[in-house]
Design a protein around this motif. Structure first.
Motif, PDB file in Angstrom:
ATOM      1  N   ARG A  72       0.848  -1.178   0.000  1.00  0.00           N
ATOM      2  CA  ARG A  72       0.000   0.000   0.000  1.00  0.00           C
ATOM      3  C   ARG A  72       0.888   1.233   0.000  1.00  0.00           C
ATOM      4  O   ARG A  72       2.106   1.143   0.199  1.00  0.00           O
ATOM      5  CB  ARG A  72      -0.882   0.039   1.245  1.00  0.00           C
ATOM      6  CG  ARG A  72      -1.980  -1.015   1.332  1.00  0.00           C
ATOM      7  CD  ARG A  72      -2.797  -0.754   2.584  1.00  0.00           C
ATOM      8  NE  ARG A  72      -4.010  -1.553   2.678  1.00  0.00           N
ATOM      9  CZ  ARG A  72      -4.109  -2.702   3.311  1.00  0.00           C
ATOM     10  NH1 ARG A  72      -3.032  -3.210   3.911  1.00  0.00           N
ATOM     11  NH2 ARG A  72      -5.252  -3.357   3.360  1.00  0.00           N
TER      12      ARG A  72
ATOM     13  N   SER B 127       1.722  -5.337   3.405  1.00  0.00           N
ATOM     14  CA  SER B 127       0.673  -6.162   3.996  1.00  0.00           C
ATOM     15  C   SER B 127       1.213  -7.576   4.116  1.00  0.00           C
ATOM     16  O   SER B 127       1.751  -8.125   3.158  1.00  0.00           O
ATOM     17  CB  SER B 127      -0.571  -6.157   3.109  1.00  0.00           C
ATOM     18  OG  SER B 127      -1.145  -4.870   3.041  1.00  0.00           O
TER      19      SER B 127
ATOM     20  N   PRO C  68      -5.340  -0.736   9.187  1.00  0.00           N
ATOM     21  CA  PRO C  68      -5.780   0.150   8.104  1.00  0.00           C
ATOM     22  C   PRO C  68      -5.114   1.518   8.197  1.00  0.00           C
ATOM     23  O   PRO C  68      -4.863   2.040   9.285  1.00  0.00           O
ATOM     24  CB  PRO C  68      -7.296   0.248   8.320  1.00  0.00           C
ATOM     25  CG  PRO C  68      -7.495  -0.092   9.760  1.00  0.00           C
ATOM     26  CD  PRO C  68      -6.436  -1.077  10.107  1.00  0.00           C
TER      27      PRO C  68
ATOM     28  N   SER D 225     -12.662   4.401   0.081  1.00  0.00           N
ATOM     29  CA  SER D 225     -12.845   3.395  -0.962  1.00  0.00           C
ATOM     30  C   SER D 225     -12.752   4.084  -2.314  1.00  0.00           C
ATOM     31  O   SER D 225     -12.793   5.313  -2.420  1.00  0.00           O
ATOM     32  CB  SER D 225     -14.210   2.725  -0.821  1.00  0.00           C
ATOM     33  OG  SER D 225     -15.242   3.659  -1.125  1.00  0.00           O
TER      34      SER D 225
ATOM     35  N   ASN E 125      -3.918   1.636  -3.580  1.00  0.00           N
ATOM     36  CA  ASN E 125      -4.161   0.621  -2.565  1.00  0.00           C
ATOM     37  C   ASN E 125      -5.263  -0.354  -2.960  1.00  0.00           C
ATOM     38  O   ASN E 125      -5.541  -1.313  -2.238  1.00  0.00           O
ATOM     39  CB  ASN E 125      -4.525   1.282  -1.231  1.00  0.00           C
ATOM     40  CG  ASN E 125      -3.353   2.029  -0.623  1.00  0.00           C
ATOM     41  OD1 ASN E 125      -2.291   2.124  -1.225  1.00  0.00           O
ATOM     42  ND2 ASN E 125      -3.541   2.574   0.562  1.00  0.00           N
ATOM     43  N   ALA E 126      -5.899  -0.119  -4.111  1.00  0.00           N
ATOM     44  CA  ALA E 126      -7.046  -0.938  -4.505  1.00  0.00           C
ATOM     45  C   ALA E 126      -6.661  -2.395  -4.724  1.00  0.00           C
ATOM     46  O   ALA E 126      -7.464  -3.298  -4.478  1.00  0.00           O
ATOM     47  CB  ALA E 126      -7.682  -0.368  -5.775  1.00  0.00           C
TER      48      ALA E 126
ATOM     49  N   GLU F 295      -6.654  -3.995  -1.314  1.00  0.00           N
ATOM     50  CA  GLU F 295      -8.027  -4.028  -0.801  1.00  0.00           C
ATOM     51  C   GLU F 295      -8.816  -5.153  -1.459  1.00  0.00           C
ATOM     52  O   GLU F 295      -9.544  -5.900  -0.800  1.00  0.00           O
ATOM     53  CB  GLU F 295      -8.709  -2.689  -1.036  1.00  0.00           C
ATOM     54  CG  GLU F 295      -8.024  -1.485  -0.382  1.00  0.00           C
ATOM     55  CD  GLU F 295      -8.031  -1.560   1.128  1.00  0.00           C
ATOM     56  OE1 GLU F 295      -8.872  -2.290   1.691  1.00  0.00           O
ATOM     57  OE2 GLU F 295      -7.193  -0.889   1.765  1.00  0.00           O
ATOM     58  N   THR F 296      -8.689  -5.281  -2.774  1.00  0.00           N
ATOM     59  CA  THR F 296      -9.391  -6.340  -3.504  1.00  0.00           C
ATOM     60  C   THR F 296      -8.879  -7.714  -3.074  1.00  0.00           C
ATOM     61  O   THR F 296      -9.663  -8.645  -2.843  1.00  0.00           O
ATOM     62  CB  THR F 296      -9.207  -6.166  -5.016  1.00  0.00           C
ATOM     63  OG1 THR F 296      -9.724  -4.890  -5.414  1.00  0.00           O
ATOM     64  CG2 THR F 296      -9.925  -7.266  -5.789  1.00  0.00           C
TER      65      THR F 296
ATOM     66  N   GLU G 260      -7.505  -8.603  -0.252  1.00  0.00           N
ATOM     67  CA  GLU G 260      -7.907  -8.944   1.113  1.00  0.00           C
ATOM     68  C   GLU G 260      -9.383  -9.309   1.191  1.00  0.00           C
ATOM     69  O   GLU G 260      -9.774 -10.147   2.009  1.00  0.00           O
ATOM     70  CB  GLU G 260      -7.547  -7.811   2.060  1.00  0.00           C
ATOM     71  CG  GLU G 260      -6.030  -7.667   2.224  1.00  0.00           C
ATOM     72  CD  GLU G 260      -5.625  -6.601   3.209  1.00  0.00           C
ATOM     73  OE1 GLU G 260      -6.494  -5.754   3.549  1.00  0.00           O
ATOM     74  OE2 GLU G 260      -4.459  -6.612   3.641  1.00  0.00           O
ATOM     75  N   ARG G 261     -10.219  -8.702   0.356  1.00  0.00           N
ATOM     76  CA  ARG G 261     -11.626  -9.105   0.326  1.00  0.00           C
ATOM     77  C   ARG G 261     -11.741 -10.546  -0.192  1.00  0.00           C
ATOM     78  O   ARG G 261     -12.548 -11.330   0.314  1.00  0.00           O
ATOM     79  CB  ARG G 261     -12.437  -8.163  -0.561  1.00  0.00           C
ATOM     80  CG  ARG G 261     -12.753  -6.840   0.087  1.00  0.00           C
ATOM     81  CD  ARG G 261     -13.871  -6.122  -0.653  1.00  0.00           C
ATOM     82  NE  ARG G 261     -13.524  -5.851  -2.042  1.00  0.00           N
ATOM     83  CZ  ARG G 261     -12.937  -4.744  -2.466  1.00  0.00           C
ATOM     84  NH1 ARG G 261     -12.613  -3.796  -1.588  1.00  0.00           N
ATOM     85  NH2 ARG G 261     -12.666  -4.547  -3.734  1.00  0.00           N
TER      86      ARG G 261
END
Length: 265
Positions: A68, A100, A134, A140, A254-255, A258-259, A261-262
């Motif tokens: 990130r 991360s 975070p 977002s 950072n997307a 984020e994607t 980790e989802r």
């Protein structure tokens, strides 16, 4: 910020490498960009500075699965999660990369040498411990996109009425140069990023360029005069636009994580 942050390039291409979508040497070369050389110091298991290819491999061995970025400014620790020592170093640099999967962060130190037109730029990334969690104030992608649209709508008309931003030939030349460079470098993110992240980053780039150009006094038309009140009002209008552009940049870069980790749940 007419140039993209080094943290963004390193995170984007580091993520492509970690995902197996870019070869190590290619990812390192794209992260270095127009600089002369990048090295990393302070990595676990390494006694001295190492190149980016080795550094990214070492970070993967430490458990890092994504990168990130943070783009902090005074009073706005955007993307940071602590501890205070790392936050202070990142704020001084204006940018940082956070891993991360392992409590590691990278802060750049930039050194330039040589005559104009032949400047050698060396970047030393210092690896420091970070707190996992975070980052502060990171929106977002959807929030970032809406925020950019709102601040542009609210500020554009007022800036035009002031007639102090981007009116002169220097400002127009800078904007034309930015547009030409952006057209040459259409790939604004590395492979693996969602299309929306690309769209948000492109918008944030344009907005950030316009803010920087508008803030430059040489952007005025020849003979134009600006009162102290106009300058203060211009700065007041530009501040939320610049903040929104920085937040959108961080959200876009950072997307990938984020994607991921989802998907990992």
């Amino acid at each position: 910020m007419l140039m993209e942050p080094r943290a963004g390039r390193l995170a984007a291409w580091g993520n492509a490498l970690l995902a197996g979508q870019a070869a190590p040497d290619d990812a390192a070369a794209r992260a270095v960009g127009d600089d002369t050389v990048h090295r990393v110091v302070g990595l676990p298991g390494e006694s001295g500075p190492v190149g980016l290819t080795l550094a990214l491999g070492r970070m993967r061995a430490e458990g890092v699965y994504g990168l990130r970025i943070a783009l902090p400014a005074p009073g706005h620790p955007l993307g940071l999660s602590g501890p205070p020592e790392f936050n202070a170093a990142a704020l001084a640099a204006g940018e940082a990369v956070l891993a991360s999967g392992a409590p590691l962060g990278l802060v750049p130190e930039v050194n330039e040498a040589g005559p104009a037109g032949d400047v050698l730029t060396e970047v030393l990334w210092r690896c420091l411990p970070v707190r996992q969690g975070p980052g502060a104030d990171v929106p977002s992608l959807g929030e970032a996109e809406r925020e950019l649209a709102e601040v542009l709508r609210d500020s554009t008309e007022a800036l035009a009425r002031l007639d102090v931003a981007g009116a002169g030939p220097v400002a127009r030349a800078r904007l034309d140069a930015y547009r030409a460079r952006a057209e040459r470098e259409r790939q604004v993110l590395a492979p693996g990023y969602p299309a929306r992240a690309v769209r948000v980053l492109e918008l944030a780039q344009r907005v950030g360029a316009l803010v920087e150009i508008a803030a430059q006094p040489e952007g005025l038309a020849p003979g134009a005069t600006v009162s102290a009140g106009q300058i203060a009002e211009r700065d007041r209008l530009l501040r939320p636009v610049e903040r929104a552009a920085r937040r959108a940049r961080v959200a876009a870069y950072n997307a990938y994580v984020e994607t991921l980790e989802r998907q990992r749940g």
